[in-house]
Design a protein around this motif. Structure first.
Motif, PDB file in Angstrom:
ATOM      1  N   ASP A  64      37.991 103.391 -22.212  1.00  0.00           N
ATOM      2  CA  ASP A  64      37.631 101.974 -22.370  1.00  0.00           C
ATOM      3  C   ASP A  64      37.107 101.363 -21.067  1.00  0.00           C
ATOM      4  O   ASP A  64      37.549 100.307 -20.631  1.00  0.00           O
ATOM      5  N   ASN A  65      36.179 102.076 -20.429  1.00  0.00           N
ATOM      6  CA  ASN A  65      35.542 101.615 -19.191  1.00  0.00           C
ATOM      7  C   ASN A  65      36.527 101.476 -18.017  1.00  0.00           C
ATOM      8  O   ASN A  65      36.322 100.677 -17.116  1.00  0.00           O
ATOM      9  N   LYS A  66      37.636 102.249 -18.047  1.00  0.00           N
ATOM     10  CA  LYS A  66      38.614 102.278 -16.958  1.00  0.00           C
ATOM     11  C   LYS A  66      38.817 103.717 -16.515  1.00  0.00           C
ATOM     12  O   LYS A  66      38.794 104.634 -17.330  1.00  0.00           O
ATOM     13  N   ILE A  67      39.047 103.907 -15.232  1.00  0.00           N
ATOM     14  CA  ILE A  67      39.371 105.239 -14.696  1.00  0.00           C
ATOM     15  C   ILE A  67      40.885 105.383 -14.759  1.00  0.00           C
ATOM     16  O   ILE A  67      41.615 104.585 -14.197  1.00  0.00           O
ATOM     17  N   VAL A  68      41.347 106.434 -15.451  1.00  0.00           N
ATOM     18  CA  VAL A  68      42.773 106.677 -15.631  1.00  0.00           C
ATOM     19  C   VAL A  68      43.135 107.977 -14.909  1.00  0.00           C
ATOM     20  O   VAL A  68      42.532 109.014 -15.155  1.00  0.00           O
ATOM     21  N   ILE A  69      44.127 107.905 -14.017  1.00  0.00           N
ATOM     22  CA  ILE A  69      44.607 109.068 -13.273  1.00  0.00           C
ATOM     23  C   ILE A  69      45.995 109.400 -13.783  1.00  0.00           C
ATOM     24  O   ILE A  69      46.885 108.545 -13.773  1.00  0.00           O
ATOM     25  N   GLU A  70      46.172 110.663 -14.234  1.00  0.00           N
ATOM     26  CA  GLU A  70      47.450 111.087 -14.794  1.00  0.00           C
ATOM     27  C   GLU A  70      47.855 112.435 -14.210  1.00  0.00           C
ATOM     28  O   GLU A  70      47.017 113.204 -13.776  1.00  0.00           O
ATOM     29  N   LYS A  71      49.150 112.704 -14.267  1.00  0.00           N
ATOM     30  CA  LYS A  71      49.664 114.010 -13.879  1.00  0.00           C
ATOM     31  C   LYS A  71      49.193 115.045 -14.890  1.00  0.00           C
ATOM     32  O   LYS A  71      49.224 114.807 -16.086  1.00  0.00           O
ATOM     33  N   GLU A  72      48.723 116.179 -14.393  1.00  0.00           N
ATOM     34  CA  GLU A  72      48.218 117.232 -15.284  1.00  0.00           C
ATOM     35  C   GLU A  72      49.322 118.021 -15.917  1.00  0.00           C
ATOM     36  O   GLU A  72      50.388 118.183 -15.427  1.00  0.00           O
TER      37      GLU A  72
END
Length: 52
Positions: free
Chosen positions: A44-52
């Motif tokens: 949704d036009n946001k950069i999301v950083i998550e644990k892999e």
């Protein structure tokens, strides 16, 4: 806060770039993601950083 683009290397006629962002120290420490493998997605036009 801005995403910064810098030249990584040039091979022949091709230029490779790296993108960098400075994150606040408090946010990084509280996220407990330091030194972990991460995945990055666009949602949704946001950069999301998550644990892999």
């Amino acid at each position: 806060m801005k995403i910064m683009k810098s030249v990584d290397k040039k091979v022949g006629n091709t230029t490779y770039y790296k993108y960098k962002i400075n994150l606040p120290k408090r946010v990084v420490e509280e996220s407990k993601l330091l030194e972990k493998e991460l995945k990055v997605e666009l949602q949704d036009n946001k950069i999301v950083i998550e644990k892999e």
